[in-house]
Design an enzyme around this catalytic site. Structure first.
Site, PDB file in Angstrom:
ATOM      1  CG  ASP A  15      23.173  12.628  58.404  1.00  0.00           C
ATOM      2  OD1 ASP A  15      23.410  13.679  57.769  1.00  0.00           O
ATOM      3  OD2 ASP A  15      22.008  12.276  58.704  1.00  0.00           O
ATOM      4  CG  HIS A  61      23.419  15.789  54.997  1.00  0.00           C
ATOM      5  ND1 HIS A  61      23.444  14.420  54.874  1.00  0.00           N
ATOM      6  CD2 HIS A  61      22.742  16.241  53.911  1.00  0.00           C
ATOM      7  CE1 HIS A  61      22.796  14.060  53.766  1.00  0.00           C
ATOM      8  NE2 HIS A  61      22.369  15.145  53.152  1.00  0.00           N
ATOM      9  CB  SER A  81      12.281  16.979  52.500  1.00  0.00           C
ATOM     10  OG  SER A  81      11.114  16.465  51.893  1.00  0.00           O
ATOM     11  CD  GLU A 102      19.005  15.854  54.889  1.00  0.00           C
ATOM     12  OE1 GLU A 102      18.041  16.329  54.278  1.00  0.00           O
ATOM     13  OE2 GLU A 102      19.346  14.652  54.760  1.00  0.00           O
TER      14      GLU A 102
HETATM   15  N1  BES Z   1      19.722  15.301  49.684  1.00  0.00           N
HETATM   16  C1  BES Z   1      18.444  14.779  50.021  1.00  0.00           C
HETATM   17  C2  BES Z   1      17.321  15.615  49.464  1.00  0.00           C
HETATM   18  C3  BES Z   1      17.111  15.317  48.007  1.00  0.00           C
HETATM   19  C4  BES Z   1      16.150  14.412  47.645  1.00  0.00           C
HETATM   20  C5  BES Z   1      17.873  15.866  47.035  1.00  0.00           C
HETATM   21  C6  BES Z   1      15.963  14.110  46.315  1.00  0.00           C
HETATM   22  C7  BES Z   1      17.706  15.561  45.715  1.00  0.00           C
HETATM   23  C8  BES Z   1      16.737  14.684  45.352  1.00  0.00           C
HETATM   24  C9  BES Z   1      18.342  14.707  51.530  1.00  0.00           C
HETATM   25  O1  BES Z   1      19.502  14.175  52.107  1.00  0.00           O
HETATM   26  C10 BES Z   1      17.237  13.764  51.912  1.00  0.00           C
HETATM   27  O2  BES Z   1      17.334  12.611  51.601  1.00  0.00           O
HETATM   28  N2  BES Z   1      16.250  14.239  52.632  1.00  0.00           N
HETATM   29  C11 BES Z   1      15.262  13.406  53.216  1.00  0.00           C
HETATM   30  C12 BES Z   1      14.725  14.168  54.382  1.00  0.00           C
HETATM   31  C13 BES Z   1      13.971  13.346  55.386  1.00  0.00           C
HETATM   32  C14 BES Z   1      14.756  12.178  55.884  1.00  0.00           C
HETATM   33  C15 BES Z   1      13.552  14.223  56.538  1.00  0.00           C
HETATM   34  C16 BES Z   1      14.203  13.087  52.205  1.00  0.00           C
HETATM   35  O3  BES Z   1      13.917  13.884  51.299  1.00  0.00           O
HETATM   36  O4  BES Z   1      13.657  11.998  52.307  1.00  0.00           O
HETATM   37 MN    MN Z   2      21.180  15.059  51.344  1.00  0.00          MN
HETATM   38 MN    MN Z   3      19.388  11.936  51.843  1.00  0.00          MN
END
Ligand code: BES
Ligand code: MN
Ligand code: MN
Length: 454
Positions: free
Chosen positions: A88, A86, A399, A152
């Site tokens: 963003d 992603h 996530s 994302e």
């Molecule tokens: N890349 C992250 C996911 C992640 C979290 C990777 C912690 C490694 C460690 C992703 O961009 C993210 O931040 N996801 C959000 C999703 C939500 C906004 C639906 C999250 O986990 O809060």
């Molecule tokens: Mn991410």
């Molecule tokens: Mn993130």
């Protein structure tokens, strides 16, 4: 024909300039005033993909946050690798805490500081450059497709809709996701699971308008007070979430998986002090910290709004208050079910006099992936060759909403990354370690070659 290592050595300074350019674009997807910047980031990446030799580059579904779809040169008879990432980023606030401005990428001690450096622009960049390096060395060894989205961080609505219409987009021999991190420096990781999320806003209304707390205090219901009582009722001080039925669907990881976690280098005190920066850890004490992070649901209050929070004092009884609250979900829990359970629990805690609403802001189902398909041995080998250590199987507490969809056509999904645990994603002074980026170019380049049997 340069080797991957030579490519990195020779092209490093040009690549660094390019990465800086990408990180300078404030593609904040949560803030509509940055829609044009999201579009610019997409076009910047699309132009790159064209320049490195992708004959097809398209911007799908959505003017402001298009999904980038790119196809590399055809490699008939060879496997297909789908790359997801992603472009963003999260908002940069609190802005005052940044040592250098979030969209002026700055290098200090081998780290490049900028919003999106590790999440996820720097990591997407590493794969794009890996493919460039591979193409610089000869014809495409495999069919590579890129699916890079711009929502994302806000729940991936455009991409969900797109994949509902065109599920064949995710037909591939393997899906490669680089949006995660090493377990520790020198310890590359493949994640076997991600948590889901159920993010809501709870709104409480107790009167027609705000009231004078001298004239009505003692009799008028207070929306803020009502809200915090509800919130406090949702979790015990010991960390047990008080939502009926919530834990029923929780699948405990196998004892084999937990044994693996027990062997990981993990120091609870150092984690608490240096990474969390706190005097204690909270949550269900009976469970190991890694199990609490990776395999148990959570409930967090992100912010409370309402009443008076300005300078000085104002004697008011607020009529309305709201809170942003989210739960992280673990394998076997379902977003839909949890949302219903949470709404019921909130309504059951609400006094009769209050109008209480629970509105879903965004959500994602949790995911577990099997890691026995052949591509997992290949990513392990690619890391082993570059990092001198193969991958460790862990999970992530975070996530990535679209991952369950990426798996729907049956392709194995490799959840990995070149970030480090202290990259401060979503926080001030996010960074990526540049040595990790260059290693990523080699690892992912090597993975493309290995997928072709080379
Ligand atoms: N890349 C992250 C996911 C992640 C979290 C990777 C912690 C490694 C460690 C992703 O961009 C993210 O931040 N996801 C959000 C999703 C939500 C906004 C639906 C999250 O986990 O809060
Ligand atoms: Mn991410
Ligand atoms: Mn993130």
């Amino acid at each position: 024909m340069p080797t991957l290592e030579q490519f990195v050595a020779r092209q490093r300074s040009r690549m660094l300039d390019e990465l800086r350019a990408l990180l300078s674009i404030p593609s904040i997807s949560t803030d509509p005033s940055h829609d044009a910047d999201c579009r610019r980031a997409a076009e910047w990446l699309g132009d790159q993909l064209e320049q490195i030799g992708c004959p097809t580059v398209e911007y799908l579904a959505g003017d402001s946050h298009p999904v980038i779809w790119a196809e590399g040169p055809r490699a008939p008879g060879r496997p297909t690798v789908l790359v997801y990432g992603h472009y963003d980023v999260q908002p940069p606030d609190p802005i005052d805490e940044w040592v250098t401005p979030p969209f002026e990428p700055t290098e200090r001690n081998g780290d490049l500081f900028a919003r999106g450096a590790t999440d996820d622009k720097g990591q997407v960049f590493a794969i794009v450059k890996a493919f460039e390096a591979v193409l610089a060395g000869g014809p495409a060894p495999v069919n590579v497709r890129f699916l890079i989205e711009g929502q994302e961080e806000t729940g991936s609505k455009i991409l969900f809709d797109l994949l509902a219409r065109e599920p064949e987009r995710v037909r591939a021999d393997v899906v490669l996701v680089s949006d995660l991190h090493y377990y520790a420096p020198g310890w590359p990781s493949v994640m076997t699971g991600l948590r889901g999320v159920c993010y809501v806003e709870i709104t409480v209304r107790t009167a027609k308008t705000d009231l004078h707390s001298g004239l009505y205090g003692g009799v008028a219901p207070n929306a803020h007070e009502t809200l915090v009582r509800i919130l406090a009722g949702l979790k015990t001080a010991k960390g047990r979430i008080r939502i009926p039925g919530l834990y029923e669907a929780v699948d405990r990881p196998s004892s084999q998986e937990r044994d693996g976690w027990n062997e990981l280098p993990f120091k609870e005190r150092a984690f608490m002090r240096d990474e969390v920066g706190a005097k204690a850890l909270t949550g269900l004490e009976r469970y190991h910290v890694l199990e609490r992070l990776w395999a148990l649901p959570t409930l967090d209050i992100h912010g409370i709004r309402g009443g008076f929070t300005g300078e000085g004092a104002k004697t008011v009884i607020p009529a309305q208050a709201s809170a942003k609250v989210s739960l992280r979900l673990v394998p076997n829990q379902k977003l839909e079910t949890v949302k219903r359970q949470l709404t019921r629990a909130v309504q059951a805690l609400a006094p009769r006099y209050a109008q209480v609403d629970v509105e879903l802001i965004h959500g994602a189902d949790p995911v577990v992936v099997r890691t026995d398909a052949p591509p997992f041995a290949l990513i392990d080998r690619a890391f082993r060759e570059v990092e001198r250590r193969g991958v460790t199987l862990t999970r992530s507490g975070g996530s990535i909403p679209i991952v369950p969809e990426l798996a729907k056509e049956g392709a194995p999904v490799i959840l990995t990354g070149v970030g480090l645990p202290d990259d401060r994603l979503h926080a001030p002074n996010e960074k990526i370690n540049l040595a990790q980026v260059w290693k990523g170019v080699r690892v992912f380049g090597r993975f493309f070659q290995l997928m072709a049997g080379k």
